[in-house]
Write a protein that holds these residues in place. Structure first.
Motif, PDB file in Angstrom:
ATOM      1  N   MET A 251       8.060   4.466  -4.780  1.00 14.89           N
ATOM      2  CA  MET A 251       7.337   3.242  -4.488  1.00 14.89           C
ATOM      3  C   MET A 251       8.141   2.046  -4.960  1.00 14.89           C
ATOM      4  N   SER A 252       8.094   0.962  -4.248  1.00 14.14           N
ATOM      5  CA  SER A 252       8.782  -0.223  -4.757  1.00 14.14           C
ATOM      6  C   SER A 252       7.798  -1.379  -4.806  1.00 14.14           C
ATOM      7  N   TYR A 253       7.749  -2.044  -5.947  1.00 10.70           N
ATOM      8  CA  TYR A 253       6.909  -3.220  -6.100  1.00 10.70           C
ATOM      9  C   TYR A 253       7.738  -4.403  -5.686  1.00 10.70           C
ATOM     10  N   VAL A 254       7.383  -5.038  -4.604  1.00 14.90           N
ATOM     11  CA  VAL A 254       8.235  -6.048  -4.017  1.00 14.90           C
ATOM     12  C   VAL A 254       8.482  -7.233  -4.945  1.00 14.90           C
ATOM     13  N   SER A 255       7.479  -7.620  -5.710  1.00  8.83           N
ATOM     14  CA  SER A 255       7.651  -8.894  -6.397  1.00  8.83           C
ATOM     15  C   SER A 255       7.829  -8.775  -7.898  1.00  8.83           C
ATOM     16  N   THR A 256       7.937  -7.577  -8.452  1.00  6.91           N
ATOM     17  CA  THR A 256       7.958  -7.524  -9.906  1.00  6.91           C
ATOM     18  C   THR A 256       9.342  -7.604 -10.512  1.00  6.91           C
ATOM     19  N   SER A 257      10.346  -7.130  -9.867  1.00  7.59           N
ATOM     20  CA  SER A 257      11.644  -7.126 -10.509  1.00  7.59           C
ATOM     21  C   SER A 257      12.738  -7.623  -9.585  1.00  7.59           C
ATOM     22  N   PRO A 258      12.819  -8.923  -9.416  1.00  5.06           N
ATOM     23  CA  PRO A 258      13.890  -9.445  -8.586  1.00  5.06           C
ATOM     24  C   PRO A 258      15.220  -9.206  -9.287  1.00  5.06           C
ATOM     25  N   SER A 259      16.269  -9.154  -8.502  1.00  8.06           N
ATOM     26  CA  SER A 259      17.554  -8.863  -9.130  1.00  8.06           C
ATOM     27  C   SER A 259      17.923  -9.999 -10.080  1.00  8.06           C
TER      28      SER A 259
ATOM     29  N   PHE B 169       2.029   4.915  -2.562  1.00 10.80           N
ATOM     30  CA  PHE B 169       2.256   3.751  -1.726  1.00 10.80           C
ATOM     31  C   PHE B 169       3.733   3.659  -1.420  1.00 10.80           C
ATOM     32  N   ASP B 170       4.029   2.851  -0.434  1.00  8.55           N
ATOM     33  CA  ASP B 170       5.430   2.617  -0.155  1.00  8.55           C
ATOM     34  C   ASP B 170       5.813   1.262  -0.738  1.00  8.55           C
ATOM     35  N   LYS B 171       5.561   0.201   0.008  1.00 13.75           N
ATOM     36  CA  LYS B 171       5.851  -1.137  -0.524  1.00 13.75           C
ATOM     37  C   LYS B 171       4.523  -1.848  -0.767  1.00 13.75           C
ATOM     38  N   VAL B 172       4.406  -2.460  -1.945  1.00  9.55           N
ATOM     39  CA  VAL B 172       3.112  -3.023  -2.333  1.00  9.55           C
ATOM     40  C   VAL B 172       3.291  -4.397  -2.946  1.00  9.55           C
ATOM     41  N   LYS B 173       2.411  -5.295  -2.586  1.00 12.20           N
ATOM     42  CA  LYS B 173       2.277  -6.558  -3.307  1.00 12.20           C
ATOM     43  C   LYS B 173       0.826  -6.637  -3.749  1.00 12.20           C
ATOM     44  N   ALA B 174       0.615  -6.751  -5.078  1.00 14.75           N
ATOM     45  CA  ALA B 174      -0.755  -6.783  -5.601  1.00 14.75           C
ATOM     46  C   ALA B 174      -1.070  -8.157  -6.179  1.00 14.75           C
ATOM     47  N   LYS B 175      -2.345  -8.507  -6.129  1.00 14.55           N
ATOM     48  CA  LYS B 175      -2.864  -9.694  -6.785  1.00 14.55           C
ATOM     49  C   LYS B 175      -4.220  -9.318  -7.374  1.00 14.55           C
ATOM     50  N   SER B 176      -4.706 -10.129  -8.294  1.00 17.62           N
ATOM     51  CA  SER B 176      -5.989  -9.787  -8.912  1.00 17.62           C
ATOM     52  C   SER B 176      -6.809 -11.041  -9.158  1.00 17.62           C
ATOM     53  N   ASP B 177      -8.095 -10.859  -9.310  1.00 15.49           N
ATOM     54  CA  ASP B 177      -9.024 -11.954  -9.584  1.00 15.49           C
ATOM     55  C   ASP B 177     -10.194 -11.437 -10.408  1.00 15.49           C
ATOM     56  N   TYR B 178     -10.858 -12.344 -11.069  1.00 16.04           N
ATOM     57  CA  TYR B 178     -12.096 -12.015 -11.784  1.00 16.04           C
ATOM     58  C   TYR B 178     -13.221 -12.845 -11.186  1.00 16.04           C
TER      59      TYR B 178
ATOM     60  N   SER C 256      -1.193  -5.996 -12.944  1.00 19.98           N
ATOM     61  CA  SER C 256      -0.887  -6.254 -11.527  1.00 19.98           C
ATOM     62  C   SER C 256       0.015  -7.475 -11.517  1.00 19.98           C
ATOM     63  N   ARG C 257       1.078  -7.411 -12.230  1.00 22.49           N
ATOM     64  CA  ARG C 257       1.968  -8.560 -12.412  1.00 22.49           C
ATOM     65  C   ARG C 257       2.191  -9.296 -11.090  1.00 22.49           C
ATOM     66  N   ASP C 258       1.958 -10.606 -11.110  1.00 23.69           N
ATOM     67  CA  ASP C 258       2.036 -11.391  -9.884  1.00 23.69           C
ATOM     68  C   ASP C 258       2.982 -12.560 -10.121  1.00 23.69           C
TER      69      ASP C 258
ATOM     70  N   ASN D 101     -17.993 -11.781 -16.532  1.00 25.68           N
ATOM     71  CA  ASN D 101     -17.352 -11.306 -15.294  1.00 25.68           C
ATOM     72  C   ASN D 101     -18.189 -10.179 -14.706  1.00 25.68           C
ATOM     73  N   VAL D 102     -18.563 -10.313 -13.444  1.00 22.49           N
ATOM     74  CA  VAL D 102     -19.317  -9.208 -12.844  1.00 22.49           C
ATOM     75  C   VAL D 102     -18.377  -8.145 -12.299  1.00 22.49           C
ATOM     76  N   TYR D 103     -17.270  -8.574 -11.748  1.00 24.33           N
ATOM     77  CA  TYR D 103     -16.257  -7.603 -11.339  1.00 24.33           C
ATOM     78  C   TYR D 103     -14.905  -8.265 -11.190  1.00 24.33           C
ATOM     79  N   LYS D 104     -13.953  -7.391 -10.987  1.00 25.60           N
ATOM     80  CA  LYS D 104     -12.575  -7.833 -10.808  1.00 25.60           C
ATOM     81  C   LYS D 104     -12.163  -7.366  -9.428  1.00 25.60           C
ATOM     82  N   ILE D 105     -11.341  -8.176  -8.773  1.00 27.26           N
ATOM     83  CA  ILE D 105     -10.845  -7.760  -7.450  1.00 27.26           C
ATOM     84  C   ILE D 105      -9.372  -7.447  -7.573  1.00 27.26           C
ATOM     85  N   GLN D 106      -8.966  -6.363  -6.986  1.00 28.40           N
ATOM     86  CA  GLN D 106      -7.547  -6.053  -6.826  1.00 28.40           C
ATOM     87  C   GLN D 106      -7.246  -6.132  -5.328  1.00 28.40           C
ATOM     88  N   TYR D 107      -6.298  -6.979  -4.968  1.00 28.63           N
ATOM     89  CA  TYR D 107      -5.882  -7.089  -3.562  1.00 28.63           C
ATOM     90  C   TYR D 107      -4.548  -6.352  -3.429  1.00 28.63           C
TER      91      TYR D 107
END
Ligand code: FAD
Length: 383
Positions: free
Chosen positions: A1-9, A217-226, A325-327, A278-284
């Motif tokens: 799996m590769s996290y597209v946005s977490t570790s840029p060169s 997963f293959d390629k993933v971009k995650a975001k989160s919210d409360y 979910s490092r963004d 917080n009633v819930y958290k969203i993971q996108y």
């Protein structure tokens, strides 16, 4: 799996430390605790616990292939969140190698650093070699349920089906849950169930990360919210519409309930601050597999538009986010030796709110030269 946005060169040299041989799980049933080496994955931890007891569990993540090193360092939520909190709430001690090469346990590192490593983000204070975790008591039989309606809803009730049906009838009558939607099982079977293993899988499969573990997963971009007040129906409809904008691909949202134990734990007990209110958290998740900059851009644009769409309906000042979910859309440092504290507040206060300053002071105490750092790690601060 590769996290597209977490570790840029980066043009800077870095060191990669492989913990693969540090994966022992030693469970002590009488004290309801375990020492878990940081190279173990969650599946190995769950397997070790289930081999020792049918009524002990650890409240951590759903995917068995996630490593405990980073997972617990950033929080770690799973199906037991409302009953027992998150993984980092259940850490009793740790062994940490600091930038000077010292091996420190809880007493030696001091309470501020011990506080910081339980949720203050991986690769910041040192290398965790092992965690001593608190095991929680669960009944021998739990009830997992899947209610397929217009969308799919999953749940876990720490008790028997009959009691669950009564609770659901009273609190969520609209769901019309029936006994046929429910399956009683042990805690370890529920781990396999929610990770999507086939019904006949045995928990020994948790020891093989190449086995049928379906959450791949293959390629993933995650975001989160409360979310502090449930999203209005029109917003849910808007999200639904946007999910159909992508012509294919398994992009999805997760809604993770908070409340329960999460509201009873203070918002400064550990660095994870998203507690009462917080009633819930969203993971996108935008998920895709085809190579190419154009495809990548399409999915990144999509998740950013979705995040913009939900802005008015989620937590504010700061808009909360989950560090596991490092963004990097929230901002990043240039990986220079010392990041300015002010700059890091931009993302740090989204992840940790008021706990950010205490984290930066703990960082100054254990790693003043910022030897351990990443794009969004907490910088040292002594001001
Ligand atoms: C398939 C999948 C499912 C997931 N499901 C969940 C879930 O259910 N619940 C949840 O809360 N999160 C979940 N996550 C997010 C997960 O918690 C984070 O990605 C976490 O950072 C993974 O830790 P790792 O050690 O496996 O990864 P890594 O990428 O190895 O580490 C993440 C960060 O922690 C640092 N780190 C790793 N080990 C150590 C250590 N021993 N000491 C100090 N720093 C360390 C790394 O340097 C890096 O900065 C999921 C992720 C994936 C990919």
């Amino acid at each position: 799996m590769s996290y597209v946005s977490t570790s840029p060169s980066s043009t800077q040299p870095f060191l990669l430390i492989d913990l693969i041989n540090l994966r022992n799980v030693a469970v002590d049933v009488p004290s309801k605790s375990a020492w878990v080496q940081a190279g173990a994955v969650l599946g190995e931890v769950y397997h070790g616990i289930a081999s020792a007891s049918g009524t002990l569990a650890f409240p951590a993540g759903i995917c068995p292939t996630v490593g405990v090193g980073g997972h617990v360092s950033g929080g770690g939520y799973g199906m037991l969140i409302r009953k027992h909190g998150i993984a980092a709430d259940n850490v009793l001690d740790a062994q940490l190698v600091d930038a000077r090469g010292r091996v420190l346990d809880r007493a030696a590192m001091g309470e501020d650093v011990f506080w910081a490593i339980r949720g203050g983000g991986g690769n910041t204070y040192g290398i965790v070699v092992s965690w001593k975790i608190n095991l929680v008591t669960v009944p021998a039989r739990l009830t997992a349920f899947t209610a397929v309606r217009t969308s799919e809803e999953n749940g876990l009730y720490v008790g028997e089906t009959e009691t669950l049906l009564g609770v659901m009838k009273q609190s969520f009558p609209g769901l019309e849950l029936t006994g046929q939607d429910c399956r009683e099982m042990s805690w370890i079977q529920s781990i396999l169930y929610f990770a999507g293993y086939p019904n006949n899988a045995t928990y020994d499969e948790l020891l093989d990360s190449r086995s049928s573990a379906p959450v791949q997963f293959d390629k993933v971009k995650a975001k989160s919210d409360y979310v502090e007040a449930p999203l209005p129906v029109k917003v849910l409809q808007g999200i639904w519409k946007r999910l159909y904008e992508l012509e294919s691909g398994p992009s999805f949202l997760q809604i993770i309930p908070h409340g329960g134990m999460m509201s009873r734990i203070s918002d400064s007990s550990i660095p994870y601050p998203h507690r009462a209110g917080n009633v819930y958290k969203i993971q996108y998740y935008a998920v895709w597999s085809r190579e190419g900059k154009e495809v990548e851009k399409r999915y990144l644009d999509w998740i950013r538009r979705l995040y913009e769409f939900t802005t008015p309906y989620v937590s504010k000042n700061p808009r909360g986010a989950y560090v596991n979910s490092r963004d990097l859309d929230l901002g990043r440092n240039n990986l220079g030796k010392i990041t300015s504290y002010r700059q890091a507040r931009i993302w740090g206060e989204k992840y940790y709110k008021h706990n950010f300053e205490r984290l930066a002071r703990a960082k100054a105490a254990i790693d003043p030269s910022n030897f351990f750092r990443n794009e969004q790690s907490v910088p040292p601060f002594t001001g």
